[in-house]
Design a protein around this motif. Structure first.
Motif, short mmCIF file in Angstrom:
data_model
loop_
_atom_site.label_atom_id
_atom_site.label_comp_id
_atom_site.label_asym_id
_atom_site.label_seq_id
_atom_site.Cartn_x
_atom_site.Cartn_y
_atom_site.Cartn_z
N ASP A 53 0.82 -1.21 0.00
CA ASP A 53 0.00 0.00 0.00
C ASP A 53 0.86 1.26 0.00
O ASP A 53 0.48 2.27 -0.58
CB ASP A 53 -0.93 0.01 1.21
N TRP A 54 2.00 1.19 0.69
CA TRP A 54 2.86 2.36 0.83
C TRP A 54 4.31 1.94 0.64
O TRP A 54 4.69 0.82 0.95
CB TRP A 54 2.68 3.00 2.22
N LEU A 55 5.12 2.85 0.15
CA LEU A 55 6.54 2.60 -0.06
C LEU A 55 7.35 3.69 0.61
O LEU A 55 6.96 4.86 0.58
CB LEU A 55 6.88 2.60 -1.56
N ILE A 56 8.47 3.29 1.19
CA ILE A 56 9.43 4.26 1.69
C ILE A 56 10.70 4.07 0.89
O ILE A 56 11.24 2.96 0.82
CB ILE A 56 9.69 4.10 3.20
N ASN A 67 14.25 8.82 2.05
CA ASN A 67 14.22 10.01 1.20
C ASN A 67 12.81 10.47 0.89
O ASN A 67 12.55 11.66 0.78
CB ASN A 67 14.91 9.74 -0.14
N ALA A 68 11.90 9.51 0.69
CA ALA A 68 10.55 9.87 0.26
C ALA A 68 9.57 8.76 0.61
O ALA A 68 9.94 7.61 0.78
CB ALA A 68 10.53 10.12 -1.25
N VAL A 69 8.31 9.16 0.70
CA VAL A 69 7.22 8.22 0.89
C VAL A 69 6.39 8.23 -0.38
O VAL A 69 6.15 9.29 -0.97
CB VAL A 69 6.35 8.61 2.12
N HIS A 70 5.97 7.03 -0.82
CA HIS A 70 5.19 6.89 -2.05
C HIS A 70 3.96 6.04 -1.77
O HIS A 70 3.94 5.21 -0.86
CB HIS A 70 6.00 6.17 -3.14
N VAL A 71 2.94 6.21 -2.59
CA VAL A 71 1.80 5.29 -2.61
C VAL A 71 2.30 4.02 -3.30
O VAL A 71 3.08 4.09 -4.25
CB VAL A 71 0.61 5.91 -3.38
N GLY A 72 1.88 2.86 -2.83
CA GLY A 72 2.30 1.60 -3.45
C GLY A 72 2.01 1.58 -4.93
O GLY A 72 0.95 2.01 -5.38
N GLY A 73 2.98 1.12 -5.72
CA GLY A 73 2.81 1.07 -7.16
C GLY A 73 3.17 2.37 -7.87
O GLY A 73 3.02 2.46 -9.09
N CYS A 74 3.65 3.37 -7.14
CA CYS A 74 4.03 4.64 -7.76
C CYS A 74 5.20 4.40 -8.73
O CYS A 74 6.20 3.79 -8.37
CB CYS A 74 4.44 5.66 -6.69
N SER A 75 5.06 4.88 -9.94
CA SER A 75 6.10 4.67 -10.94
C SER A 75 7.35 5.51 -10.67
O SER A 75 8.39 5.27 -11.26
CB SER A 75 5.55 4.98 -12.33
N MET A 76 7.25 6.48 -9.79
CA MET A 76 8.39 7.34 -9.46
C MET A 76 9.24 6.76 -8.33
O MET A 76 10.33 7.25 -8.07
CB MET A 76 7.91 8.74 -9.09
N ALA A 77 8.75 5.73 -7.67
CA ALA A 77 9.51 5.11 -6.57
C ALA A 77 10.72 4.40 -7.16
O ALA A 77 10.63 3.71 -8.16
CB ALA A 77 8.63 4.13 -5.81
N GLY A 78 11.85 4.60 -6.51
CA GLY A 78 13.09 3.98 -6.99
C GLY A 78 13.20 2.53 -6.57
O GLY A 78 12.36 1.98 -5.86
N GLY A 83 8.25 -1.78 0.91
CA GLY A 83 6.85 -1.70 1.29
C GLY A 83 6.69 -1.50 2.78
O GLY A 83 7.51 -1.95 3.58
N THR A 84 5.64 -0.79 3.16
CA THR A 84 5.39 -0.54 4.57
C THR A 84 3.88 -0.39 4.79
O THR A 84 3.11 -0.35 3.85
CB THR A 84 6.16 0.72 5.05
N ASP A 85 3.51 -0.26 6.06
CA ASP A 85 2.09 -0.07 6.38
C ASP A 85 1.78 1.42 6.49
O ASP A 85 2.66 2.27 6.48
CB ASP A 85 1.71 -0.82 7.66
#
Length: 114
Positions: A53-56, A67-78, A83-85
């Motif tokens: 659900d969420w990415l760090i 560095n950043a928090v992303h919504v799971g599946g975000c194409s900008m996540a490196g 994955g995190t809660d």
């Protein structure tokens, strides 16, 4: 045509039996390998379907801070994203970790700048 084979029936039948046994063993091994590969493919497909659900996202250093928090599946996540809660993602955002400007996890989590 096959002059290197023995001329008598008894030895030819022994050779045929021997080779039939080997073909049976080889076929059994082929079935095992195909089943193992199919199981691995199913496991890989199941793992790919599970998007957190969420990415760090972390920096280059193994022990670096997020560095950043992303919504799971975000194409900008490196590639260094894990994955995190939602609670951990909220704590990271509240602790000063940047929210991705593309997927806006702060908005998704209901965190408003104030």
């Amino acid at each position: 045509m096959f002059d290197d084979l023995p001329p008598d029936l008894q030895r030819l039948e022994v050779l045929r039996t021997w080779h039939a046994m080997w073909v049976e063993r080889i076929d059994a091994k082929i079935r095992q390998v195909r089943e193992r590969e199919a199981q691995q493919a199913r496991a890989t497909a199941a793992a790919e379907e599970r998007v957190p659900d969420w990415l760090i996202e972390y920096g280059l250093n193994r022990d670096s801070i997020p560095n950043a928090v992303h919504v799971g599946g975000c194409s900008m996540a490196g590639k260094r994203s894990k994955g995190t809660d939602s609670d951990t993602a909220r704590r990271a955002l509240a602790g000063g970790v940047a929210a991705c400007g593309f997927c806006r996890p702060d908005t998704e989590l209901g965190i408003l700048d104030g």
